[in-house]
Structures are given as structure tokens and as C-alpha cells.
Design a protein around this motif. Sequence first.
Motif, PDB file in Angstrom:
ATOM      1  N   SER A   1      11.748  38.846 -18.601  1.00  0.00           N
ATOM      2  CA  SER A   1      13.008  39.264 -19.210  1.00  0.00           C
ATOM      3  C   SER A   1      14.122  39.260 -18.155  1.00  0.00           C
ATOM      4  N   LEU A   2      13.784  39.568 -16.901  1.00  0.00           N
ATOM      5  CA  LEU A   2      14.797  39.535 -15.848  1.00  0.00           C
ATOM      6  C   LEU A   2      15.279  38.091 -15.645  1.00  0.00           C
ATOM      7  N   ILE A   3      14.340  37.146 -15.679  1.00  0.00           N
ATOM      8  CA  ILE A   3      14.719  35.735 -15.524  1.00  0.00           C
ATOM      9  C   ILE A   3      15.652  35.320 -16.672  1.00  0.00           C
ATOM     10  N   ARG A   4      15.283  35.759 -17.892  1.00  0.00           N
ATOM     11  CA  ARG A   4      16.127  35.416 -19.051  1.00  0.00           C
ATOM     12  C   ARG A   4      17.525  36.026 -18.890  1.00  0.00           C
ATOM     13  N   LYS A   5      17.547  37.277 -18.434  1.00  0.00           N
ATOM     14  CA  LYS A   5      18.838  37.961 -18.257  1.00  0.00           C
ATOM     15  C   LYS A   5      19.698  37.253 -17.198  1.00  0.00           C
ATOM     16  N   ILE A   6      19.040  36.777 -16.132  1.00  0.00           N
ATOM     17  CA  ILE A   6      19.798  36.060 -15.086  1.00  0.00           C
ATOM     18  C   ILE A   6      20.413  34.787 -15.668  1.00  0.00           C
ATOM     19  N   HIS A   7      19.604  34.059 -16.446  1.00  0.00           N
ATOM     20  CA  HIS A   7      20.133  32.818 -17.024  1.00  0.00           C
ATOM     21  C   HIS A   7      21.296  33.093 -17.981  1.00  0.00           C
ATOM     22  N   GLU A   8      21.180  34.166 -18.780  1.00  0.00           N
ATOM     23  CA  GLU A   8      22.260  34.521 -19.726  1.00  0.00           C
ATOM     24  C   GLU A   8      23.538  34.862 -18.972  1.00  0.00           C
ATOM     25  N   LEU A   9      23.367  35.697 -17.939  1.00  0.00           N
ATOM     26  CA  LEU A   9      24.535  36.142 -17.167  1.00  0.00           C
ATOM     27  C   LEU A   9      25.171  34.975 -16.409  1.00  0.00           C
ATOM     28  N   LYS A  10      24.300  34.094 -15.940  1.00  0.00           N
ATOM     29  CA  LYS A  10      24.801  32.924 -15.208  1.00  0.00           C
ATOM     30  C   LYS A  10      25.709  32.093 -16.125  1.00  0.00           C
ATOM     31  N   ARG A  11      25.265  31.919 -17.384  1.00  0.00           N
ATOM     32  CA  ARG A  11      26.088  31.157 -18.339  1.00  0.00           C
ATOM     33  C   ARG A  11      27.410  31.886 -18.614  1.00  0.00           C
ATOM     34  N   LYS A  12      27.293  33.211 -18.809  1.00  0.00           N
ATOM     35  CA  LYS A  12      28.499  34.009 -19.108  1.00  0.00           C
ATOM     36  C   LYS A  12      29.510  33.902 -17.961  1.00  0.00           C
ATOM     37  N   ARG A  13      29.005  33.937 -16.740  1.00  0.00           N
ATOM     38  CA  ARG A  13      29.908  33.886 -15.564  1.00  0.00           C
ATOM     39  C   ARG A  13      30.269  32.446 -15.181  1.00  0.00           C
ATOM     40  N   ASP A  14      29.642  31.485 -15.853  1.00  0.00           N
ATOM     41  CA  ASP A  14      29.826  30.066 -15.519  1.00  0.00           C
ATOM     42  C   ASP A  14      29.564  29.834 -14.025  1.00  0.00           C
ATOM     43  N   ALA A  15      28.414  30.338 -13.569  1.00  0.00           N
ATOM     44  CA  ALA A  15      28.091  30.284 -12.133  1.00  0.00           C
ATOM     45  C   ALA A  15      26.980  29.278 -11.855  1.00  0.00           C
ATOM     46  N   LEU A  16      26.874  28.926 -10.590  1.00  0.00           N
ATOM     47  CA  LEU A  16      25.801  28.041 -10.122  1.00  0.00           C
ATOM     48  C   LEU A  16      24.958  28.854  -9.133  1.00  0.00           C
ATOM     49  N   ILE A  17      23.634  28.775  -9.284  1.00  0.00           N
ATOM     50  CA  ILE A  17      22.759  29.495  -8.343  1.00  0.00           C
ATOM     51  C   ILE A  17      22.119  28.472  -7.411  1.00  0.00           C
ATOM     52  N   LEU A  18      22.300  28.690  -6.110  1.00  0.00           N
ATOM     53  CA  LEU A  18      21.712  27.798  -5.105  1.00  0.00           C
ATOM     54  C   LEU A  18      20.733  28.595  -4.247  1.00  0.00           C
ATOM     55  N   ALA A  19      19.574  27.999  -3.938  1.00  0.00           N
ATOM     56  CA  ALA A  19      18.578  28.719  -3.128  1.00  0.00           C
ATOM     57  C   ALA A  19      18.132  27.855  -1.952  1.00  0.00           C
ATOM     58  N   HIS A  20      18.108  28.460  -0.778  1.00  0.00           N
ATOM     59  CA  HIS A  20      17.627  27.754   0.407  1.00  0.00           C
ATOM     60  C   HIS A  20      16.115  27.543   0.304  1.00  0.00           C
ATOM     61  N   ASN A  21      15.635  26.503   0.999  1.00  0.00           N
ATOM     62  CA  ASN A  21      14.203  26.171   1.009  1.00  0.00           C
ATOM     63  C   ASN A  21      13.322  27.297   1.553  1.00  0.00           C
ATOM     64  N   TYR A  22      13.907  28.307   2.200  1.00  0.00           N
ATOM     65  CA  TYR A  22      13.113  29.420   2.740  1.00  0.00           C
ATOM     66  C   TYR A  22      13.093  30.635   1.802  1.00  0.00           C
TER      67      TYR A  22
END
Length: 298
Positions: free
Chosen positions: A3-24
Motif C-alpha cells: 500500500s505504501l508503494i501504491r501511495k507513492i505512485h499516486e502521490l508522484k502522479r499528483k505532484r507530477d514528479a520523477l523519482i530517480l534512484a542511484h545504483n547504490y
Amino acid sequence: MKSLIRKIHELKRKRDALILAHNYQRPEVQDIADATGDSLELGLIAAKSQKKTIVFCGVRFMAETAAILSPQKTILLPVSHAGCGLADSITANDVRRLKKKHPQSLIMAYVNTTCEVKAECDLCCTSGNAVPLRKSLGRKSVVFVPDKNLGAYLGGQTSGKTICWNGFCPVHELLSADDILKMKRQYPRAKLMAHPECRPAVLRQADYVGGTAGMLRFVSQESAGKTFLVATESGLIHRLKKENPGKIFYPVSPFLVCPTMKLITLASVWDALEKMQYRVCIPDGMHAKARKALAHFM
Ligand code: CIZ
Ligand code: SF4
């Protein structure tokens, strides 16, 4: 967690944001990201993206690099104190002193530096392009900051004089030649990939020396090998396994874990999106100078 993953995806869409993660980053953080990569790859993805808000899952100098490359965007670092021991081993004042001491030399900075340090340097490199960049300077004397291991490696690969600052990554520096010998005895047919932040005695035993992007390329294209020993931060193993299901990867030591990289969790990513925190800003007047050191990347 679902549910946390789903919430992150929902919020990401609402904020129109991009999530970037380093290889570490932690596996679960890499998995929710829109893209994974090394610091430069992520900085360039941020710069090309249409999104105005970037959640940068990595350490501060990386988010700063993205902010230098994307001055109009909001760059969020989910944990404000996620720093880097190597980047913190040199200050802008140290660089000014080095310039006075070596007025004929160019100052070349590894990307693992603060924006204040980048602003004082002539050019900036990553582990991926350090050797060709140093070679392009020919016999010109260079002061390389802050990593002594990458600096020594550069000195060995190129002809001009390379003077090194005495910094090191507290994670990669832990690895000894003995750790490698033990693993090689256990897996004699495996190929060893080592990050240039490792000590020279480790690098001398490697089949491939390079950053995380180079290791991913080495495994996918350049090597027929099936088993690989990985001498870099443990987070990369997740991506190596995911992208190369038929191949086997072993970390060369259980201690290759960067504590500040691991500070970022799914909960902090959600918080970052919810509270739009913590914004990484480049001080006025520093932007243009730091960008100049990065100009050849753009
Ligand atoms: O530049 C980066 O991303 C670092 C520090 C690691 C690597 O080699 O990918
Ligand atoms: Fe810095 Fe080393 Fe951690 Fe990379 S692994 S972020 S160089 S402390």
C-alpha cells in the motif's frame, strides 16, 4: 509495503514528479524509481525530463549535481543529512589553497564533491570518464581531488603528472587485497569487477575497473563470463541480478554497504513527496561556476 508503494505512485502522479534512484540505493527504492543510474546519468535524466519536480534518491552531492544541471527544477533529497564521507573530505578553502600551491596545474574534481568545491575546479569527471578526460589533457599537470585511489589509478593510466588529495571513500577503502584473494580462491573462474575508489592492491587484481554504469555494461556486453565478483557498494547487485537473470553475482565483502545511501527508505520517499522536502538549492553566484566544471557533460 504494497500500500505504501501504491501511495507513492499516486502521490508522484499528483505532484507530477520523477523519482530517480542511484545504483547504490535499497532494492525497494530502486524498484519504485522511474530510472536508476550513476550520479551523472541521473543528473542528465533530470535535466532532460519534462517534470518540474525530481525526487533524488541518493546522497547530497548527487542531488546537488542534478540541481546544477537543472537550475529551473525542484530537486528533493528525501533525507537531508544523506552525505558522502568522500565528498566531505575536501572544502572549497582546501581547493583554493591547492590552486595557490600548484598554480601551473589544472584542478580536476571527481563528481563526489560539494557544489562549493566544484565551483572552484576547472573540470569534473565521473569514474566512467576520468581516464579519457585525464588523457585529453596530455602532459599537463593535474591536481585530482578528492579520491586518492581513483587519483592513483589515473596517474597509472596516463602520462602527465597527477597530484592527489588524500581523500577516500570509507566504504570502498575497507576492502583489502586479502578479501579479494579469499573470494578468488572460492570462485576461481569468476571475473572481478572493481570500482576505482578501491585501493590499488584491489584494483591490480581486477578484470574490469570502472564505475557502476561501466560494470553494468561489462556484464551485459563485453564479457562471456557467467559469474562475477563485485567490488563496489552492495546496492548494485540488485540491479545486476535483475538485468542479467542468467548470471551470478557475489559481493566481495559483506561490509560494502554505504550507510548514508541506505538512509533513504520508501517512507522517506513518500514524505518527500507529501511535504515537498528537502529542497536542494545551489547558493547564488555558485551556479555558473559549478556548471562550467560540468559543461563537457551537457
Ligand atoms: O558517480 C556515481 O554515481 C558514483 C559515485 C558511483 C558510480 O560509480 O556509479
Ligand atoms: Fe560516498 Fe562512498 Fe557512500 Fe559512494 S559509497 S556515497 S563515495 S561514502
